[in-house]
Design an enzyme around this catalytic site. Sequence first.
Site, PDB file in Angstrom:
ATOM      1  N   GLY A 137       0.831  -1.210   0.000  1.00  0.00           N
ATOM      2  CA  GLY A 137       0.000   0.000   0.000  1.00  0.00           C
ATOM      3  C   GLY A 137       0.860   1.252   0.000  1.00  0.00           C
TER       4      GLY A 137
ATOM      5  N   ARG B 244       0.431  -4.453  -5.499  1.00  0.00           N
ATOM      6  CA  ARG B 244       0.469  -5.765  -4.848  1.00  0.00           C
ATOM      7  C   ARG B 244       0.592  -6.771  -5.988  1.00  0.00           C
ATOM      8  NH1 ARG B 244      -2.923  -3.010  -0.986  1.00  0.00           N
ATOM      9  NH2 ARG B 244      -1.765  -3.027   0.967  1.00  0.00           N
TER      10      ARG B 244
ATOM     11  N   ASP C 203       5.443  -5.504   6.017  1.00  0.00           N
ATOM     12  CA  ASP C 203       5.915  -6.839   6.403  1.00  0.00           C
ATOM     13  C   ASP C 203       5.630  -7.895   5.339  1.00  0.00           C
ATOM     14  OD1 ASP C 203       3.254  -6.808   6.944  1.00  0.00           O
ATOM     15  OD2 ASP C 203       3.406  -7.731   8.929  1.00  0.00           O
TER      16      ASP C 203
ATOM     17  N   THR D  57       4.476   1.988   6.252  1.00  0.00           N
ATOM     18  CA  THR D  57       3.057   1.655   6.302  1.00  0.00           C
ATOM     19  C   THR D  57       2.396   2.626   7.262  1.00  0.00           C
ATOM     20  OG1 THR D  57       1.360   0.105   7.041  1.00  0.00           O
ATOM     21  CG2 THR D  57       3.499  -0.199   8.022  1.00  0.00           C
TER      22      THR D  57
ATOM     23  N   ASP E  16       0.041   1.996   9.039  1.00  0.00           N
ATOM     24  CA  ASP E  16      -0.447   1.257  10.219  1.00  0.00           C
ATOM     25  C   ASP E  16       0.572   1.170  11.359  1.00  0.00           C
ATOM     26  OD1 ASP E  16      -2.778   0.805   8.938  1.00  0.00           O
ATOM     27  OD2 ASP E  16      -2.339  -1.254   8.348  1.00  0.00           O
TER      28      ASP E  16
ATOM     29  N   ASP F  58       2.808  -1.089  12.072  1.00  0.00           N
ATOM     30  CA  ASP F  58       2.793  -2.403  12.732  1.00  0.00           C
ATOM     31  C   ASP F  58       3.986  -3.267  12.330  1.00  0.00           C
ATOM     32  OD1 ASP F  58       2.030  -2.782  10.142  1.00  0.00           O
ATOM     33  OD2 ASP F  58       0.263  -3.982  10.569  1.00  0.00           O
TER      34      ASP F  58
ATOM     35  N   ARG G 141      -6.399  -2.586   9.751  1.00  0.00           N
ATOM     36  CA  ARG G 141      -7.114  -3.875   9.736  1.00  0.00           C
ATOM     37  C   ARG G 141      -6.674  -4.777  10.875  1.00  0.00           C
ATOM     38  NH1 ARG G 141      -6.428  -5.360   3.601  1.00  0.00           N
ATOM     39  NH2 ARG G 141      -4.676  -4.070   4.151  1.00  0.00           N
TER      40      ARG G 141
HETATM   41  P1  ATP Z   1       1.091  -2.687   3.493  1.00  0.00           P
HETATM   42  O1  ATP Z   1       0.578  -3.594   4.541  1.00  0.00           O
HETATM   43  O2  ATP Z   1       1.489  -1.349   4.003  1.00  0.00           O
HETATM   44  O3  ATP Z   1       0.209  -2.588   2.293  1.00  0.00           O
HETATM   45  P2  ATP Z   1       2.841  -4.848   2.770  1.00  0.00           P
HETATM   46  O4  ATP Z   1       4.196  -4.898   2.217  1.00  0.00           O
HETATM   47  O5  ATP Z   1       2.627  -5.593   4.060  1.00  0.00           O
HETATM   48  O6  ATP Z   1       2.456  -3.308   2.931  1.00  0.00           O
HETATM   49  P3  ATP Z   1       1.346  -6.809   1.253  1.00  0.00           P
HETATM   50  O7  ATP Z   1       0.196  -6.589   0.345  1.00  0.00           O
HETATM   51  O8  ATP Z   1       1.192  -7.716   2.405  1.00  0.00           O
HETATM   52  O9  ATP Z   1       1.784  -5.327   1.692  1.00  0.00           O
HETATM   53  O10 ATP Z   1       2.587  -7.362   0.402  1.00  0.00           O
HETATM   54  C1  ATP Z   1       3.026  -6.678  -0.763  1.00  0.00           C
HETATM   55  C2  ATP Z   1       3.495  -7.665  -1.790  1.00  0.00           C
HETATM   56  O11 ATP Z   1       4.580  -8.457  -1.264  1.00  0.00           O
HETATM   57  C3  ATP Z   1       2.452  -8.703  -2.220  1.00  0.00           C
HETATM   58  O12 ATP Z   1       1.564  -8.217  -3.182  1.00  0.00           O
HETATM   59  C4  ATP Z   1       3.346  -9.787  -2.795  1.00  0.00           C
HETATM   60  O13 ATP Z   1       3.769  -9.469  -4.091  1.00  0.00           O
HETATM   61  C5  ATP Z   1       4.560  -9.740  -1.850  1.00  0.00           C
HETATM   62  N1  ATP Z   1       4.414 -10.779  -0.839  1.00  0.00           N
HETATM   63  C6  ATP Z   1       3.726 -10.714   0.320  1.00  0.00           C
HETATM   64  N2  ATP Z   1       3.784 -11.885   1.001  1.00  0.00           N
HETATM   65  C7  ATP Z   1       4.533 -12.707   0.241  1.00  0.00           C
HETATM   66  C8  ATP Z   1       4.978 -14.061   0.360  1.00  0.00           C
HETATM   67  N3  ATP Z   1       4.660 -14.816   1.435  1.00  0.00           N
HETATM   68  N4  ATP Z   1       5.731 -14.582  -0.633  1.00  0.00           N
HETATM   69  C9  ATP Z   1       6.061 -13.843  -1.701  1.00  0.00           C
HETATM   70  N5  ATP Z   1       5.682 -12.567  -1.883  1.00  0.00           N
HETATM   71  C10 ATP Z   1       4.936 -11.997  -0.937  1.00  0.00           C
END
Ligand code: ATP
Length: 327
Positions: free
Chosen positions: A15, A76, A107, A130, A132, A134, A176
Amino acid sequence: MSSQLKRIAVLTTGGDCPGLNAAIRAVVRTAIHHGLEVTGVLHGYDGLIAGDFISLKNENVSNILQRGGTILKTARSDKFKSEDGMNQAAEQLKMQNIDALVVIGGDGSFRGAQKFSDAHGISVMGIPKTIDNDIYGTDNSIGFDTAVNTVVQAVDKIRDTAASHDRLFFVEVMGRDSGMIAMMSGIAVGAEAILIPETETRIEQLVKILERGWKRKKTSMIVLVAEGDEAGGAYKIAGEVKKRFSQFETRVSVLGHMQRGGSPTCADRVLASRLGVAAVEGLLEGRRNEMAGLIDNKVIFTSLKEVTTRKKTMDNTLVRIASVLSQ
Ligand code: ATP
């Protein structure tokens, strides 16, 4: 600093949030300062798979420090979760002779980065972002301070209208799985109650708090609700409360995506700048598969493994402070 590094890539993923551009600028300028070449990857991991690359020079990151959003775009990517997707991404980096990847993400993004590094031996350095807040391994993530300030400005305005009409407002904010935005902004606006996923929400208890405020002749009341509260969103909780507490007219406001936008605050710009510099200099020092964070105002590197397996917890003193001051 002597290092084998010659070229690094940088991307934003997950995000969006304010301060991403400040982090990109810091990465690019630090890398160039140390004689490295920098490749920008567009659209997060999707762009890595597709080879959607641009060359980044100092002038490409001029006048972006204060802008919300991300010049590299973010996404994503479901493809990156597959073996095939990761193979293609690794191939693209190899073709461009890229030695290390800076991932500005949350994360989930770091979980992906860790897997990618394990499977293909690519050096990765994380920068936490992020709204959030977190992410384990840093007191604050980039974007959080701006988001809470946006909420505070919005709720202050809501308080004006609520007080004029003697109304009870339920304001829903993002989060969330984390109540950090609700908790920090709730304390800052003097919310009568703050409902977060980390603590149990009991409607009867909430009604008691509201009745106490009514008896105290409060002219308005604000309940901040994190979107992930286990009792439901602001509309659902407001509906439940209305059945038991009708002394005040009730309104609901869902702040939504405005929390992700806007010009980053000074705190976010400085955090992004410090972490951007630390990430690149950490790579130059030979650090790999870690995240640069700020703990007690000092740069601390934490392994991506630890970042993605440990959970940041809500500070219980904040919960207590909010409760004491809301009377
Ligand atoms: P935010 O929570 O602020 O949106 P984030 O990095 O936690 O940030 P996610 O949507 O959880 O956002 O992850 C971003 C991208 O990271 C996913 O769309 C995916 O491409 C990759 N990703 C997340 N988890 C995995 C995983 N277990 N294995 C491979 N790629 C992953």
